[in-house]
Design a protein around this motif. Structure first.
Motif, PDB file in Angstrom:
ATOM      1  N   VAL A 381       0.831  -1.202   0.000  1.00  0.00           N
ATOM      2  CA  VAL A 381       0.000   0.000   0.000  1.00  0.00           C
ATOM      3  C   VAL A 381       0.867   1.254   0.000  1.00  0.00           C
ATOM      4  O   VAL A 381       0.528   2.262  -0.646  1.00  0.00           O
ATOM      5  CB  VAL A 381      -0.986  -0.017   1.194  1.00  0.00           C
ATOM      6  CG1 VAL A 381      -0.272   0.239   2.506  1.00  0.00           C
ATOM      7  CG2 VAL A 381      -2.097   1.014   0.993  1.00  0.00           C
ATOM      8  N   PHE A 382       2.011   1.204   0.690  1.00  0.00           N
ATOM      9  CA  PHE A 382       2.903   2.366   0.707  1.00  0.00           C
ATOM     10  C   PHE A 382       3.647   2.517  -0.628  1.00  0.00           C
ATOM     11  O   PHE A 382       3.858   3.630  -1.107  1.00  0.00           O
ATOM     12  CB  PHE A 382       3.896   2.253   1.862  1.00  0.00           C
ATOM     13  CG  PHE A 382       3.306   2.601   3.196  1.00  0.00           C
ATOM     14  CD1 PHE A 382       3.132   3.926   3.578  1.00  0.00           C
ATOM     15  CD2 PHE A 382       2.896   1.608   4.068  1.00  0.00           C
ATOM     16  CE1 PHE A 382       2.580   4.254   4.809  1.00  0.00           C
ATOM     17  CE2 PHE A 382       2.345   1.926   5.298  1.00  0.00           C
ATOM     18  CZ  PHE A 382       2.183   3.254   5.669  1.00  0.00           C
ATOM     19  N   ASP A 385       1.170   3.853  -3.163  1.00  0.00           N
ATOM     20  CA  ASP A 385       0.916   5.273  -2.918  1.00  0.00           C
ATOM     21  C   ASP A 385       2.075   6.127  -3.426  1.00  0.00           C
ATOM     22  O   ASP A 385       1.864   7.201  -3.997  1.00  0.00           O
ATOM     23  CB  ASP A 385       0.705   5.502  -1.424  1.00  0.00           C
ATOM     24  CG  ASP A 385       0.586   6.978  -1.090  1.00  0.00           C
ATOM     25  OD1 ASP A 385      -0.426   7.597  -1.456  1.00  0.00           O
ATOM     26  OD2 ASP A 385       1.524   7.513  -0.462  1.00  0.00           O
ATOM     27  N   LEU A 394      -1.800   9.114   1.828  1.00  0.00           N
ATOM     28  CA  LEU A 394      -2.269   8.037   2.691  1.00  0.00           C
ATOM     29  C   LEU A 394      -2.627   8.578   4.067  1.00  0.00           C
ATOM     30  O   LEU A 394      -1.987   9.509   4.571  1.00  0.00           O
ATOM     31  CB  LEU A 394      -1.192   6.966   2.854  1.00  0.00           C
ATOM     32  CG  LEU A 394      -1.024   5.927   1.743  1.00  0.00           C
ATOM     33  CD1 LEU A 394       0.083   4.954   2.110  1.00  0.00           C
ATOM     34  CD2 LEU A 394      -2.323   5.181   1.494  1.00  0.00           C
ATOM     35  N   VAL A 399      -5.363   3.065   5.349  1.00  0.00           N
ATOM     36  CA  VAL A 399      -4.461   1.918   5.478  1.00  0.00           C
ATOM     37  C   VAL A 399      -5.124   0.792   6.265  1.00  0.00           C
ATOM     38  O   VAL A 399      -5.102  -0.378   5.859  1.00  0.00           O
ATOM     39  CB  VAL A 399      -3.138   2.344   6.148  1.00  0.00           C
ATOM     40  CG1 VAL A 399      -2.268   1.121   6.438  1.00  0.00           C
ATOM     41  CG2 VAL A 399      -2.383   3.329   5.268  1.00  0.00           C
ATOM     42  N   TYR A 465      -8.829   9.752   0.156  1.00  0.00           N
ATOM     43  CA  TYR A 465      -7.447   9.438  -0.206  1.00  0.00           C
ATOM     44  C   TYR A 465      -6.849  10.503  -1.118  1.00  0.00           C
ATOM     45  O   TYR A 465      -5.700  10.869  -0.978  1.00  0.00           O
ATOM     46  CB  TYR A 465      -7.401   8.053  -0.877  1.00  0.00           C
ATOM     47  CG  TYR A 465      -6.073   7.706  -1.476  1.00  0.00           C
ATOM     48  CD1 TYR A 465      -4.916   7.634  -0.676  1.00  0.00           C
ATOM     49  CD2 TYR A 465      -5.936   7.441  -2.833  1.00  0.00           C
ATOM     50  CE1 TYR A 465      -3.696   7.324  -1.230  1.00  0.00           C
ATOM     51  CE2 TYR A 465      -4.717   7.131  -3.385  1.00  0.00           C
ATOM     52  CZ  TYR A 465      -3.589   7.072  -2.572  1.00  0.00           C
ATOM     53  OH  TYR A 465      -2.382   6.769  -3.127  1.00  0.00           O
TER      54      TYR A 465
END
Length: 468
Positions: A381-382, A385, A394, A399, A465
């Motif tokens: 996810v990081f 992003d 984020l 998250v 987001y």
């Protein structure tokens, strides 16, 4: 077969038991020969199930899982760029078909990986001549499935476009068909050789191909398929604009001419002729399910900015993990029983706790796969992003929501896998050919729906987001 594992009424009757094994082998699509093992009397079910240590499984699954995540992130990044291309703007059905096309390619590649992994674990990959037969037959089979499914997929896309109020244009329909066929056949042809090399190397170096091949089959292909689709569709769209659409007719005719040639090769190959006759329902059904996921994707992109980056990630990771479990379960069933008869440890209906945590011989692998979701998706996810262009940031709410829905998705898929695979085995349907299409298609649909739910949650609490 040992006497204790012989079906009721056959104890002590060796000749009858042998005939049962021979008849069942005809039903088992993967192995056209009568013998499934080097020693047909060596039926040590417990040894087959517990011979792999948990840390071996983790080590073998982790690297493909990481590569899979990076591949799906790359697919999301390509999708972000593709949605602004003229072809995707003028032919909105292309965006609808993106999810289904990813699912199609993943289904074909992962079914190939699952079939060959089972062959390797059964000890059938020892003769060079037989290996070549398997490879040629399976590649030809995938080409047939890709061409036919791509045509069906383009028809589905145009039908959905009509329901959405888009006018029917023959050039757009031809663009969809040719783009889908080019993407499916070229990506599968290239990646199938990669999968075959991975399986053979894994088997040679005493690694379980079930742990390695199926995640790689989908992960690398996601970014490749979207890249090929966006490039080819854009090029063909330019030809339409410049009134050079005759090129599309030539390409379409070329695929139609190649189709019977591939079919003849498949029908003459003992490893694939039965799959060609019986493997269509799962693939076409999976296309329909993935197509619904494509509708969700189109709606989600319009409603929630930035969601297209994470959609391939959650769909791909869920499908990759459940494909590992599906391939391993199918191999265990082939090793410990004959098709149509469930082994003592196999039950169709069990509780989710038994299937995922304790109570089933497959629960150990399920626990390991679920445990990979949290650290893996946290990393992905990081990274996703960081590669996402635009004014997107984020936050903790997103998250947490994303990881929760990812874990829920994988648990649902693993439980469904337990039921589907055992039911298929009981009714003499080889799960190597039929289970993965359903599971990955359900992964696409559930991933899109759950991701939309996560975005709905963060937008409803005023922590979006993306801004602007």
């Amino acid at each position: 077969m040992d006497q204790k594992d012989t079906p009721d009424g056959l104890n002590g009757k060796g000749s009858l038991s042998s005939s049962v094994v021979t008849i069942s082998s005809d039903d088992a699509i993967l192995d056209p020969d009568a013998e499934r093992r080097k020693d047909p009397n060596d039926h040590k079910d417990d040894k087959v199930i517990i011979n792999e240590k948990w840390y071996h499984t983790i080590m073998q699954v982790s690297l493909p899982f990481l590569i899979a995540g990076l591949g799906t992130i790359g697919a999301g990044r390509v999708l972000t760029t593709a949605k602004t291309m003229p072809a995707f703007l003028k032919v909105p059905q292309l965006m609808i078909l993106t999810t289904a096309l990813q699912g199609l390619k993943g289904n074909l590649d992962m079914c190939l990986a699952s079939r060959l992994s089972t062959q390797a674990n059964l000890g059938n990959m020892t003769s060079r001549r037989e290996i070549i037969k398997m490879i040629v037959g399976n590649i030809a089979l995938v080409q047939v499935q890709a061409i036919v499914a791509a045509i069906c997929l383009s028809i589905f896309g145009m039908a959905v476009g009509q329901l959405n109020g888009n006018d029917f244009e023959w050039e757009h329909a031809l663009l969809l068909a040719v783009s889908c066929m080019c993407t499916a056949t070229s990506s599968c042809f290239i990646l199938d050789f990669v999968m075959i090399a991975v399986i053979m190397l894994s088997h040679r170096y005493k690694m379980n191909p079930d742990n390695v091949a199926t995640p790689l089959a989908a992960s690398i292909g996601d970014v490749v398929s979207i890249s090929i689709l966006s490039t080819i569709a854009s090029e063909f769209y330019i030809r339409i604009v410049n009134t050079q659409d005759w090129i599309l007719y030539v390409v379409f005719a070329g695929f139609i001419i190649l189709l019977p040639i591939w079919i003849v090769i498949v029908l003459k190959n003992k490893y694939t002729r039965n799959v060609l006759k019986s493997g269509w329902v799962p693939i076409l059904s999976a296309l329909l399910i993935s197509g619904v996921g494509g509708l969700v994707l189109e709606s989600m992109i319009d409603s929630y900015k930035g969601s297209e980056v994470f959609q391939p990630v959650i769909n791909g990771i869920g499908g990759n993990l459940v494909s590992v479990q599906s391939s391993r379960m199918s191999t265990m069933l082939h090793q410990s029983s004959i098709i149509g008869i469930l082994p003592p440890h196999g039950k169709i209906w069990v509780t989710p706790w038994a299937a995922l945590f304790a109570g089933s011989p497959y629960a150990k692998t399920a626990r390991l796969l679920v445990s990979l979701v949290f650290p893996g998706q946290l990393i992905f996810v990081f990274i996703a992003d960081a590669l996402n262009p635009g004014h997107c940031t984020l936050n903790a709410y997103f998250v947490i929501s994303y990881i929760v829905v990812s874990i829920v998705q994988v648990m649902i898929l693993l439980y469904i896998a337990h039921i589907i695979i055992h039911a298929m085995w009981r009714y003499k349907i080889d799960p190597d050919n039929s289970a993965i299409p359903y599971l990955t298609a359900l992964g696409d649909l559930s991933g899109s729906l759950l991701l939309a739910l996560a975005f709905f949650f963060i937008y409803s609490i005023k922590y979006p987001y993306c801004y602007g």
